[in-house]
Design an enzyme around this catalytic site. Structure first.
Site, PDB file in Angstrom:
ATOM      1  CB  THR A 183      27.352  51.322   3.673  1.00  0.00           C
ATOM      2  OG1 THR A 183      27.780  51.983   4.859  1.00  0.00           O
ATOM      3  CG2 THR A 183      28.299  51.102   2.638  1.00  0.00           C
ATOM      4  NE  ARG A 223      34.308  56.388  10.695  1.00  0.00           N
ATOM      5  CZ  ARG A 223      33.275  55.488   9.907  1.00  0.00           C
ATOM      6  NH1 ARG A 223      32.957  55.946   8.813  1.00  0.00           N
ATOM      7  NH2 ARG A 223      33.078  54.734  10.256  1.00  0.00           N
ATOM      8  CB  VAL A 224      38.818  56.289   6.200  1.00  0.00           C
ATOM      9  CG1 VAL A 224      38.652  55.164   5.332  1.00  0.00           C
ATOM     10  CG2 VAL A 224      39.440  57.521   5.565  1.00  0.00           C
ATOM     11  N   GLY A 225      35.895  54.839   7.071  1.00  0.00           N
ATOM     12  CA  GLY A 225      35.391  53.911   7.785  1.00  0.00           C
ATOM     13  C   GLY A 225      35.408  52.341   6.958  1.00  0.00           C
ATOM     14  CG  ASP A 226      32.939  49.433   6.797  1.00  0.00           C
ATOM     15  OD1 ASP A 226      32.408  50.456   7.444  1.00  0.00           O
ATOM     16  OD2 ASP A 226      32.051  48.610   5.917  1.00  0.00           O
ATOM     17  CB  THR A 231      26.180  47.559   5.502  1.00  0.00           C
ATOM     18  OG1 THR A 231      25.439  48.757   6.045  1.00  0.00           O
ATOM     19  CG2 THR A 231      25.243  46.308   5.524  1.00  0.00           C
ATOM     20  N   GLY A 232      27.465  48.705   8.270  1.00  0.00           N
ATOM     21  CA  GLY A 232      27.323  49.047   9.553  1.00  0.00           C
ATOM     22  C   GLY A 232      28.305  49.969  10.348  1.00  0.00           C
ATOM     23  N   GLY A 288      31.255  51.054  11.105  1.00  0.00           N
ATOM     24  CA  GLY A 288      32.233  50.904  10.050  1.00  0.00           C
ATOM     25  C   GLY A 288      33.723  50.552  11.313  1.00  0.00           C
TER      26      GLY A 288
HETATM   27  N1  GLY Z   1      29.721  51.261   7.252  1.00  0.00           N
HETATM   28  C1  GLY Z   1      30.020  52.795   7.056  1.00  0.00           C
HETATM   29  C2  GLY Z   1      30.752  53.417   7.907  1.00  0.00           C
HETATM   30  O1  GLY Z   1      30.981  53.055   8.998  1.00  0.00           O
HETATM   31  O2  GLY Z   1      31.641  54.229   7.299  1.00  0.00           O
END
Ligand code: GLY
Length: 285
Positions: free
Chosen positions: A150, A178-181, A201-202, A204
């Site tokens: 990210t 899909r929505v991440g963090d 970051t990482g 999600g």
């Molecule tokens: N950290 C980015 C994601 O997993 O969407």
């Protein structure tokens, strides 16, 4: 930062360079009297435009083979957030997040977010223009590969205002929708002038379940930024074997970062420094 993951040696120089240029761009804004919010946007636009990085053009592809982008901008004075998810046709999602920030809505996704971009005059683009050959190849082998990355930025301006922003194509192998963090306040991004501004970051899903950015920023009330990141990452690993990293600027101006992956390129700049410097990644394997 340009993401916490196992950056292949051949891509490390590009990550260092991308992080440095972003820090310089953000710093120029602050030096010229701009706000933390403007600095974060300037830094992230550069990283979104850098095809070496997983944000904007160059993002990882979802399983179905196209780009779906998430981004958020948060300011610490009044806890305002603008966030977008699953956007396919906006070159700079951080600009779309910034356009949403003054509105009532916090998070817009998919077609609704694209319509909002057109209504606000935020430039849209053909979805295919965000796809790079490296990511088409990577999609084919994603199951054998590394976690996610990210881009993100945090800033503290001369008036004590904090801001945090993040932008990403998500993680390899994600399904469409899909929505991440990254666009979720508390998980991928948090800014509160009373404690600190943090970006995560990482992987999600783990970051969402752990609320990594807010936890880290809140730890900044009692700890230096360095200790806050260290404690947050220790807890993230102990509870979830979490894969990722976090970057924090505390309201006292201290800076910290931590990661559980093998690399995380972080570029830092402050008034006491002559020039930005990169940490968390060397060009050696
Ligand atoms: N950290 C980015 C994601 O997993 O969407």
């Amino acid at each position: 930062h340009t993401g916490a993951w196992d950056v292949p040696p051949a891509e490390r120089a590009a990550h260092r360079e991308g992080a440095l240029l972003a820090a310089e761009a953000g710093w120029e804004v602050l030096r010229d009297g701009g706000t933390a919010q403007q600095a974060v946007i300037a830094a992230i636009v550069l990283m979104e435009d850098d095809p070496a990085l997983n944000a904007g053009c160059g993002s990882v592809l979802c399983r179905e083979g196209w780009v779906e982008l998430d981004a958020a901008l948060m300011t610490g004075e009044r806890l305002e957030v603008g966030a977008v998810g699953c956007v396919r046709d906006v070159k700079n999602p951080i600009k779309l997040a910034a356009a949403l920030l003054p509105q009532e809505e916090v998070l817009l996704v998919g077609g609704g977010a694209s319509r909002f971009a057109r209504a606000q005059g935020v430039p849209t683009c053909p979805p295919g223009s965000l796809v790079v050959p490296r990511e088409e190849r990577r999609l084919k082998v994603w199951r054998e590969r590394h976690p996610a990355d990210t881009v993100g930025a945090v800033a503290l301006d001369a008036r004590g205002r904090l801001a945090a922003g993040s932008s990403t194509g998500g993680r390899p192998g994600k399904p469409s929708g899909r929505v991440g963090d990254a666009p979720v306040p508390g998980a991928g991004v948090w800014a509160d002038d009373t404690c600190g501004a943090a970006v995560a970051t990482g992987w999600g899903e783990e970051i969402l379940r752990f609320s990594l950015a807010r936890r880290t920023a809140e730890l900044g009330r009692e700890h230096t930024a360095e200790d806050a990141c260290w404690i947050a990452m220790r807890d993230f690993q102990e509870r979830l074997q979490g894969r990722g990293g976090v970057l924090l600027v505390a309201s006292d101006g201290s800076l910290g970062w931590g990661f559980s992956t093998s690399t995380m390129a972080v570029a830092l700049m402050a008034a006491v420094m002559d020039a930005p410097r990169v940490e968390g990644i060397s060009e050696d394997p």
